[in-house]
Design a protein around this motif. Structure first.
Motif, PDB file in Angstrom:
ATOM      1  N   ASN A 264      -4.980  -0.642   3.299  1.00 44.34           N
ATOM      2  CA  ASN A 264      -6.091  -0.242   4.168  1.00 44.34           C
ATOM      3  C   ASN A 264      -6.093  -1.000   5.488  1.00 44.34           C
ATOM      4  N   LEU A 265      -6.274  -0.267   6.581  1.00 40.87           N
ATOM      5  CA  LEU A 265      -6.469  -0.870   7.902  1.00 40.87           C
ATOM      6  C   LEU A 265      -7.956  -0.890   8.237  1.00 40.87           C
ATOM      7  N   SER A 266      -8.397  -1.945   8.890  1.00 42.47           N
ATOM      8  CA  SER A 266      -9.805  -2.070   9.269  1.00 42.47           C
ATOM      9  C   SER A 266     -10.057  -1.437  10.631  1.00 42.47           C
ATOM     10  N   SER A 267     -11.332  -1.262  10.949  1.00 35.29           N
ATOM     11  CA  SER A 267     -11.696  -0.716  12.258  1.00 35.29           C
ATOM     12  C   SER A 267     -11.259  -1.648  13.382  1.00 35.29           C
ATOM     13  N   ALA A 268     -11.328  -2.978  13.142  1.00 32.65           N
ATOM     14  CA  ALA A 268     -10.919  -3.925  14.170  1.00 32.65           C
ATOM     15  C   ALA A 268      -9.433  -3.795  14.487  1.00 32.65           C
ATOM     16  N   ASN A 284       9.077  -6.150   7.898  1.00 30.01           N
ATOM     17  CA  ASN A 284      10.485  -6.459   8.163  1.00 30.01           C
ATOM     18  C   ASN A 284      10.867  -7.811   7.574  1.00 30.01           C
ATOM     19  N   ARG A 285       9.958  -8.789   7.691  1.00 30.34           N
ATOM     20  CA  ARG A 285      10.247 -10.112   7.130  1.00 30.34           C
ATOM     21  C   ARG A 285      10.341 -10.050   5.612  1.00 30.34           C
ATOM     22  N   VAL A 286       9.479  -9.235   5.005  1.00 21.13           N
ATOM     23  CA  VAL A 286       9.501  -9.104   3.548  1.00 21.13           C
ATOM     24  C   VAL A 286      10.682  -8.260   3.097  1.00 21.13           C
ATOM     25  N   GLY A 287      11.095  -7.297   3.937  1.00 28.59           N
ATOM     26  CA  GLY A 287      12.204  -6.417   3.588  1.00 28.59           C
ATOM     27  C   GLY A 287      11.793  -5.069   3.049  1.00 28.59           C
ATOM     28  N   LEU A 288      10.498  -4.712   3.183  1.00 32.18           N
ATOM     29  CA  LEU A 288      10.010  -3.433   2.664  1.00 32.18           C
ATOM     30  C   LEU A 288      10.371  -2.303   3.619  1.00 32.18           C
ATOM     31  N   ASN A 289      10.938  -1.240   3.073  1.00 32.58           N
ATOM     32  CA  ASN A 289      11.265  -0.049   3.854  1.00 32.58           C
ATOM     33  C   ASN A 289       9.971   0.550   4.402  1.00 32.58           C
ATOM     34  N   PRO A 290       9.860   0.774   5.725  1.00 34.96           N
ATOM     35  CA  PRO A 290       8.626   1.344   6.293  1.00 34.96           C
ATOM     36  C   PRO A 290       8.234   2.673   5.648  1.00 34.96           C
ATOM     37  N   ARG A 291       9.216   3.415   5.150  1.00 40.06           N
ATOM     38  CA  ARG A 291       8.920   4.707   4.537  1.00 40.06           C
ATOM     39  C   ARG A 291       8.227   4.562   3.181  1.00 40.06           C
ATOM     40  N   ARG A 292       8.167   3.347   2.678  1.00 46.27           N
ATOM     41  CA  ARG A 292       7.458   3.105   1.421  1.00 46.27           C
ATOM     42  C   ARG A 292       6.036   2.609   1.670  1.00 46.27           C
ATOM     43  N   LEU A 293       5.624   2.527   2.919  1.00 45.61           N
ATOM     44  CA  LEU A 293       4.283   2.042   3.253  1.00 45.61           C
ATOM     45  C   LEU A 293       3.412   3.184   3.743  1.00 45.61           C
ATOM     46  N   GLU A 294       2.207   3.228   3.219  1.00 43.69           N
ATOM     47  CA  GLU A 294       1.211   4.213   3.652  1.00 43.69           C
ATOM     48  C   GLU A 294      -0.058   3.453   4.028  1.00 43.69           C
ATOM     49  N   LEU A 295      -0.572   3.693   5.217  1.00 44.14           N
ATOM     50  CA  LEU A 295      -1.750   2.991   5.702  1.00 44.14           C
ATOM     51  C   LEU A 295      -2.961   3.919   5.675  1.00 44.14           C
ATOM     52  N   GLU A 296      -4.043   3.423   5.094  1.00 42.36           N
ATOM     53  CA  GLU A 296      -5.273   4.199   4.992  1.00 42.36           C
ATOM     54  C   GLU A 296      -6.241   3.771   6.092  1.00 42.36           C
ATOM     55  N   ILE A 297      -6.794   4.756   6.788  1.00 40.50           N
ATOM     56  CA  ILE A 297      -7.791   4.482   7.811  1.00 40.50           C
ATOM     57  C   ILE A 297      -8.971   5.428   7.605  1.00 40.50           C
ATOM     58  N   THR A 298     -10.134   5.010   8.044  1.00 34.15           N
ATOM     59  CA  THR A 298     -11.314   5.862   7.918  1.00 34.15           C
ATOM     60  C   THR A 298     -11.646   6.497   9.262  1.00 34.15           C
ATOM     61  N   LEU A 316       3.238   3.724  14.489  1.00 30.63           N
ATOM     62  CA  LEU A 316       3.557   3.479  13.084  1.00 30.63           C
ATOM     63  C   LEU A 316       4.298   4.662  12.461  1.00 30.63           C
ATOM     64  N   ARG A 317       3.879   5.870  12.796  1.00 33.15           N
ATOM     65  CA  ARG A 317       4.508   7.041  12.190  1.00 33.15           C
ATOM     66  C   ARG A 317       5.946   7.240  12.661  1.00 33.15           C
ATOM     67  N   VAL A 318       6.253   6.788  13.886  1.00 31.85           N
ATOM     68  CA  VAL A 318       7.590   7.018  14.420  1.00 31.85           C
ATOM     69  C   VAL A 318       8.649   6.240  13.639  1.00 31.85           C
ATOM     70  N   VAL A 319       8.254   5.155  12.964  1.00 30.09           N
ATOM     71  CA  VAL A 319       9.217   4.381  12.167  1.00 30.09           C
ATOM     72  C   VAL A 319       9.178   4.778  10.695  1.00 30.09           C
ATOM     73  N   GLY A 320       8.379   5.774  10.354  1.00 32.43           N
ATOM     74  CA  GLY A 320       8.371   6.280   8.990  1.00 32.43           C
ATOM     75  C   GLY A 320       7.169   5.902   8.160  1.00 32.43           C
ATOM     76  N   ILE A 321       6.275   5.059   8.688  1.00 29.48           N
ATOM     77  CA  ILE A 321       5.048   4.712   7.959  1.00 29.48           C
ATOM     78  C   ILE A 321       4.121   5.924   7.949  1.00 29.48           C
ATOM     79  N   ARG A 322       3.583   6.220   6.780  1.00 32.35           N
ATOM     80  CA  ARG A 322       2.675   7.366   6.661  1.00 32.35           C
ATOM     81  C   ARG A 322       1.226   6.919   6.842  1.00 32.35           C
ATOM     82  N   ILE A 323       0.404   7.847   7.324  1.00 36.03           N
ATOM     83  CA  ILE A 323      -1.005   7.558   7.607  1.00 36.03           C
ATOM     84  C   ILE A 323      -1.878   8.484   6.779  1.00 36.03           C
ATOM     85  N   SER A 324      -2.843   7.883   6.092  1.00 36.58           N
ATOM     86  CA  SER A 324      -3.757   8.643   5.244  1.00 36.58           C
ATOM     87  C   SER A 324      -5.182   8.497   5.766  1.00 36.58           C
ATOM     88  N   LEU A 325      -5.915   9.601   5.831  1.00 38.38           N
ATOM     89  CA  LEU A 325      -7.319   9.582   6.237  1.00 38.38           C
ATOM     90  C   LEU A 325      -8.173   9.364   5.004  1.00 38.38           C
TER      91      LEU A 325
END
Length: 434
Positions: A264-268, A284-298, A316-325
């Protein structure tokens, strides 16, 4: 001119300071009470984004006119900042009369504002402080009124509070909690738990949502809505989020590659231009593939600064991170958000899911959301599934994904890993194929 606001013609902060200091001097020997107040418009910032700055200035001028027209005898109204207004009320002696005036001001400001061909409705929160109890100087009184306003806005739109001992105690407790939370972050005592997200057709786990948990040695369990909100309000949510994302991403590295992490991402964070860079740096430091990350925003979080939110989402989406409403259906203009922003998924709010088997309108709302998202090529996740009947109804309606206590409560990283390891080999293969 140094005491006048150019846009509204009202006095400014200097004028208010002068009025308060003069009143305090007059009543120093016989300290008869007087009151100051602050009003702040709710949801004003999006007006400039939606209708333009001229429309925003027009509304501020109308607000000034309304406030000036309904001030009691001897009172002064000023414009303090962008959408903040202040009052000096020499004949308001106590909290009861301050609240009575505040209710009238709130009603006056809630009437529609005319923008020439369209109307806009706004609400306002108000905070008040009574001399000499809440302070004997201008700065002390303003701090008290600010505290009352801050607590009022935390309660929601259109709220009113007069500074009191209870509010002072509540503010002190919040400050103590802030200090404890900062220490806990530095000591790495904030943990992440994980709730399974499943494919409803067969119950296969497709990912986990990361959820923050804090058990303090002295305070005990502190609810996440309390400490996360506090971190946002006190300006260190980025520090907390960084710690949580590192832990969550490290845990996700132990899962099968087909499973994704929802965070989850915050409003700030959605108004901070460094957010996308910070997130990419962490994973990147952890080594997680961006395509395995999904960020939730309200939707509410996006509305603070829609243009900045869109830029962050695009980066964020251009590198493969998905965005969920998240919490879809509870905002004021969710359909417009789906049209204007780029999302990959929509999470149906639990308020509809919990009633889906008992309430026909909730069932029809969920059905309509599913049909709409199918047309927009958006995946849908149903939140708050607590029983077999709800799950069956969602499958019947065509919902593919879901989460809730029926499929698993939030669990520690080690418990999530044990759950995955306990799956039968064929289940693991099925998840890999999914």
């Amino acid at each position: 001119m140094t005491h006048t606001d150019a846009l509204t013609g009202l006095g400014n902060r200097r004028r208010m300071r002068e009025k308060v200091e003069n009143l305090a001097d007059e009543r120093a020997v016989d300290p008869a009470p007087f009151t100051i107040g602050i009003a702040n418009l709710d949801g004003f910032k999006p007006i400039n984004h939606l209708f333009g700055r001229d429309a925003g200035d027009n509304i501020l001028s109308q607000v000034a006119h309304r406030l000036r027209a309904c001030m009691p005898n001897g009172a002064t109204v000023v414009r303090l900042d962008n959408d903040g207004f202040g009052f000096v009320l020499p004949l308001i002696f106590d909290a009861r009369n301050a609240e009575r005036l505040a209710r009238m001001l709130k009603d006056v400001l809630s009437a529609p504002f005319d923008l020439g061909g369209r109307t806009v409705r706004l609400t306002a929160c108000l905070g008040f402080a009574v001399y000499p109890f809440a302070g004997e100087t201008f700065d002390a009184l303003m701090d008290s009124a600010d505290t009352a306003l801050y607590r009022a806005k935390r309660r929601g739109r259109g709220q009113i509070l007069v500074y009191s001992k209870e509010i002072a105690d509540e503010f002190r407790r919040a400050t103590e909690l802030e200090q404890a939370l900062r220490r806990a972050i530095m000591a790495d005592e904030i943990d992440t738990h994980f709730q399974p997200i499943v494919r409803l057709a067969d119950g296969a786990i497709v990912g986990f949502e990361a959820l923050a948990r804090w058990n303090d040695p002295d305070l005990g369990f502190v609810p996440p809505n309390v400490f996360i909100t506090l971190a946002e309000e006190r300006g260190f949510i980025d520090m907390l989020s960084e710690v949580l994302l590192k832990k969550a991403a490290a845990a996700a590295m132990q899962w099968p590659d087909a499973l994704y992490l929802s965070f989850n991402l915050s409003s700030a964070q959605l108004v901070d231009p460094t957010t996308s860079v910070n997130i990419l740096s962490i994973i990147n430091r952890v080594g997680l593939n961006p395509r395995r990350l999904e960020l939730e925003i309200t939707e509410t979080a996006m509305m603070s600064d829609p243009e900045m939110a869109q830029r962050i989402i695009d980066d964020l989406r251009v590198v493969g991170i998905r965005i969920s409403l998240d919490d879809f259906g509870t905002g004021q203009s969710s359909l417009g958000r789906l049209r204007d922003f780029s999302f990959d998924k929509v999470k149906v709010d639990r308020a509809f899911v919990s009633e889906i088997t008992r309430d026909r309108p909730s069932e029809h709302i969920v059905k309509a959301i599913l049909a709409m998202c199918d047309g927009l090529d958006l995946h849908v996740i149903a939140e708050g599934i607590e029983g077999r009947e709800q799950a069956a109804k969602l499958v019947e309606l065509g919902c593919a994904l879901g989460q809730g206590y029926h499929y698993g409560r939030p669990m520690t990283a080690s418990a999530a890993l044990r759950l995955l390891e306990s799956l039968a080999p064929e289940d693991q293969q099925r998840e890999q194929r999914a």
